[in-house]
Design a protein around this motif. Sequence first.
Motif: not given
Length: 170
Positions: A69-76, A101-105, A116-118, A162-170
């Motif tokens: 499916w291509g590279p994942p995004g990272v969700l805080d 977990t504090p973040a997921a792909h 996914t998360g650990v 939503s109060s979700a923030s996305v890291v690494g995606f601007q």
Amino acid sequence: MTRQQISGHLSAHLSAIDAALAAPGDAGRLLTLRRSAEFWDPDPADERAAAEEFEAERSALDGMLSSRWGPPGVLDLTPHLERSAMGLPVRPPLADLSALTPAAHVWTVGECRVATGVGRAAEYLPYELVAAVWPDSEAGPPLPRQGGHSSANAAARSRPYSSASVVGFQ
């Protein structure tokens, strides 16, 4: 854990994710793909080894999912945990995922999201490798799209839920 064992686990993990994608349910599902032993009297080296083993297995799983499916995004997930702690509603399965977990792909797959998360819910409890599958809907939190292209920050401002923030995606 040997490569053959990891390969067998990955095959089972992919089958579980595919089955959940076929029938994600209205609220989605959290899949526990693998769980370690509990750590009541842990040797710090054993805990460290377990954490590294689970992260390596997640990394291998993420590699297989990325090849599909291509590279994942990272969700805080921190804002979701904070909302849960305040007794505010959090969309399932993000409530359970944020407790581990504090973040997921995360990937977008058709009309669904796969993450996914650990992590572990608390000290002494087992490490868990998990996957979450849920329908992609306007009612839920904005999440990154593959390849780093996302309007998630604008979407977050326009959705009161939503109060979700996305890291690494601007």
